[in-house]
Design a protein around this motif. Structure first.
Motif, short mmCIF file in Angstrom:
data_model
loop_
_atom_site.label_atom_id
_atom_site.label_comp_id
_atom_site.label_asym_id
_atom_site.label_seq_id
_atom_site.Cartn_x
_atom_site.Cartn_y
_atom_site.Cartn_z
N TYR A 183 -3.61 2.92 11.90
CA TYR A 183 -3.95 2.29 10.64
C TYR A 183 -5.31 2.75 10.13
O TYR A 183 -6.20 3.12 10.89
CB TYR A 183 -3.97 0.76 10.81
N VAL A 184 -5.46 2.69 8.80
CA VAL A 184 -6.74 2.95 8.15
C VAL A 184 -7.03 1.81 7.18
O VAL A 184 -6.11 1.13 6.70
CB VAL A 184 -6.76 4.30 7.41
N TRP A 185 -8.32 1.61 6.89
CA TRP A 185 -8.75 0.56 5.97
C TRP A 185 -9.65 1.15 4.90
O TRP A 185 -10.46 2.05 5.17
CB TRP A 185 -9.53 -0.53 6.71
N ASP A 186 -9.53 0.65 3.68
CA ASP A 186 -10.46 1.06 2.64
C ASP A 186 -11.65 0.09 2.63
O ASP A 186 -11.64 -0.92 3.37
CB ASP A 186 -9.75 1.15 1.28
N PRO A 187 -12.69 0.36 1.83
CA PRO A 187 -13.87 -0.51 1.87
C PRO A 187 -13.61 -1.95 1.45
O PRO A 187 -14.38 -2.86 1.79
CB PRO A 187 -14.83 0.17 0.87
N GLU A 188 -12.53 -2.18 0.72
CA GLU A 188 -12.19 -3.55 0.29
C GLU A 188 -11.40 -4.30 1.35
O GLU A 188 -11.03 -5.46 1.16
CB GLU A 188 -11.39 -3.51 -1.01
N GLY A 189 -11.11 -3.64 2.47
CA GLY A 189 -10.39 -4.29 3.56
C GLY A 189 -8.89 -4.14 3.50
O GLY A 189 -8.17 -4.71 4.33
N ASN A 190 -8.37 -3.37 2.53
CA ASN A 190 -6.93 -3.15 2.48
C ASN A 190 -6.50 -2.24 3.63
O ASN A 190 -7.14 -1.22 3.90
CB ASN A 190 -6.56 -2.50 1.14
N LYS A 191 -5.43 -2.61 4.28
CA LYS A 191 -4.96 -1.93 5.49
C LYS A 191 -3.71 -1.12 5.18
O LYS A 191 -2.81 -1.59 4.47
CB LYS A 191 -4.65 -2.98 6.56
N TYR A 192 -3.66 0.11 5.71
CA TYR A 192 -2.51 0.99 5.49
C TYR A 192 -2.03 1.58 6.81
O TYR A 192 -2.85 2.03 7.63
CB TYR A 192 -2.88 2.14 4.55
N LEU A 193 -0.74 1.57 7.01
CA LEU A 193 -0.15 2.33 8.11
C LEU A 193 -0.20 3.80 7.71
O LEU A 193 0.29 4.17 6.63
CB LEU A 193 1.29 1.88 8.34
N ASP A 194 -0.78 4.64 8.54
CA ASP A 194 -1.11 6.01 8.14
C ASP A 194 -0.20 7.04 8.80
O ASP A 194 0.02 7.00 10.02
CB ASP A 194 -2.56 6.30 8.51
N TYR A 195 0.30 7.96 7.97
CA TYR A 195 1.03 9.12 8.48
C TYR A 195 0.32 10.42 8.11
O TYR A 195 0.86 11.50 8.32
CB TYR A 195 2.46 9.14 7.93
N GLY A 196 -0.89 10.31 7.58
CA GLY A 196 -1.71 11.50 7.35
C GLY A 196 -2.46 11.89 8.62
O GLY A 196 -2.59 13.07 8.93
N MET A 197 -2.93 10.89 9.35
CA MET A 197 -3.61 11.03 10.64
C MET A 197 -4.64 12.16 10.64
O MET A 197 -4.59 13.10 11.42
CB MET A 197 -2.59 11.24 11.77
N ALA A 198 -5.59 12.02 9.69
CA ALA A 198 -6.72 12.95 9.61
C ALA A 198 -6.27 14.40 9.52
O ALA A 198 -6.75 15.27 10.24
CB ALA A 198 -7.66 12.75 10.79
#
Length: 451
Positions: A40-55
């Protein structure tokens, strides 16, 4: 001024890799990210995303994997970068030489571009020849001019900088044979990825790609494209170079070269080898790598990779620990198995929405790409953007598909639930027109001549 505007004001392109640029994501994607943990990744507002970009495919265990972070921290406390080679540097070098069967020696660096360019230099120095051959279908080898000059982005690059790079077609051995015939005794090496979503398997092969059934066990293995390239290189005195920046630490712990049963002269690794820490490696046979040696009296020297931070201990400590985790948790098996379940689930969800002719998945389960088509069946960047947009709306960041150890059953359920919602919008857009549903511009290819 929003975050995107602030980024563009101080960073050309808004990020330090063009693949992170705003033109690669739908308009509702987070403009900037604060942190990552697991899948998971989070933006500065605290929104959470399941990530498939993985850096950009650099993280294969999951963000902030505890033992890897701790290993890197221990190395930082030792000083991180010393005046002479460190014991950590030696341990890391011995580890990768023991791990990769085709490796007798290694040079570490911080970027994949450094080591692919290093491989090209080694090939030229070892053979005394000029040309390096690469497939036109493989999207990226280096930010250096010898490669970028072969793309549409030639601004700022003198034409002669790429004149010694020749292009052939992956999967078409005749196109490579043609280059050898046109430049007899002048080709130093052939560099290619073992596989992308394009596979080296012969058309007649019905072998189902899986972790348990690697291609080197297939009866057609000797006739796959990689073996054909290897044979052509051997017959013509050129070096066979595999760029495993993406395939390495995914297809097999010892590289896709082991999965496909070939023996390169040189290989390059990076991305997932240190779970997001900056480590890249050029490895190869001793007699070839020693062109960069200083221990042979009287030998003409080749100025190979010489990087201040190539031996940085934090990244190399992370690499050592990452390999340990791979061995303990059988990471490559997990990547394959999760990919198989994800493939089945996405295709089933697409079919349920009547999109079986409009959404497909290319490549092996361990390294897939989704392909979107419009109402006429043509590949469509607009519909790709729409699908990505609707996944973001449902909390899943899927600009492409990169898998990690942190993607488990819960993440699979979240992904397929989001996909079903995205596909329902996709189906409506096919009927009503995409303009009614797409909220911003379509994503664009990185390698385009004009913005």
């Amino acid at each position: 001024m929003n975050n995107q505007e602030r980024l563009l004001r101080v960073i050309p392109g808004g990020a330090h890799t063009y693949s992170r640029g705003f033109d690669q994501f739908p308009s509702n994607a987070p403009q900037i990210l604060e942190r990552g943990e697991g899948a998971y990744v989070w933006d500065p507002e605290g929104n959470k995303y399941l990530d498939y970009g993985m850096a950009l495919r650099a993280v294969t265990l999951g963000y902030a994997y505890p033992s890897v972070v701790e290993a890197a921290y221990r190395e930082i406390l030792k000083g991180n970068n010393l005046t002479r080679a460190s014991t950590t540097e030696l341990r890391a070098a011995e580890l990768i030489v023991d791990l990769i069967p085709s490796a007798d020696m290694v040079k570490f660096a911080k970027n994949g571009s450094n080591v692919t360019t290093g491989a090209a230099k080694v090939a030229r120095a070892y053979t005394g020849r000029r040309y390096i051959c690469i497939p036109r279908q493989h999207p990226f080898f280096s930010f250096d001019d010898w490669f970028i000059g072969t793309t549409a982005l030639t601004r700022g690059i003198p034409s002669d900088h790429a004149a010694s790079t020749l292009v052939f077609d992956y999967g078409n051995i005749a196109s490579l044979e043609k280059l050898f015939n046109e430049h007899p005794g002048q080709i130093a090496g052939v560099m290619l990825e073992p596989a992308t979503t394009l596979l080296p398997c012969p058309a007649a092969c019905q072998h189902k790609l899986s972790y348990e059934n690697p291609c080197h066990q297939c009866r057609h293995n000797g006739s796959n494209f990689l073996h054909a390239v290897q044979g052509l290189c051997r017959a013509n005195g050129a070096l066979f170079i595999l760029d495993e920046m993406i395939t390495g630490f995914r297809w097999h712990l010892q590289g896709a070269q082991v999965y496909f049963g070939v023996e390169p002269d040189l290989s390059t690794f990076g991305k997932g080898m240190a779970n997001g820490f900056s480590v890249a490696a050029l490895v190869g046979r001793r007699e070839i790598m020693e062109v960069g040696s200083i221990s042979q009296p009287g030998a003409e020297r080749t100025f190979l990779l010489s990087t201040t931070h190539g031996g940085e201990m934090s990244g190399l400590g992370a690499f050592i620990e990452t390999v340990k985790v791979y061995r303990e948790r059988d990471v490559c098996r997990h990547l394959w198995h999760y990919g198989e379940k994800l493939r089945e689930g996405l295709l089933s969800a697409a079919k349920d929405c009547g999109l079986q002719n409009h959404f497909s998945l290319d490549g092996a389960p361990v390294l897939m790409n989704y392909v979107t088509r419009d109402a006429n069946g043509a590949v469509s960047m607009e519909f790709r953007t729409l699908f990505s947009q609707e996944m973001v709306r449902r909390g899943v960041l899927m600009p492409w598909i990169t898998l990690s150890l942190a993607h488990g059953d819960h993440e699979l359920d979240l992904t397929l639930q989001a996909a079903r919602g995205a596909f329902s919008v996709y189906a409506k857009a096919l009927t009503d027109g995409i303009g009614k549903y797409l909220e911003g511009p379509a994503v664009k290819p990185v390698f385009r001549r004009f913005n």
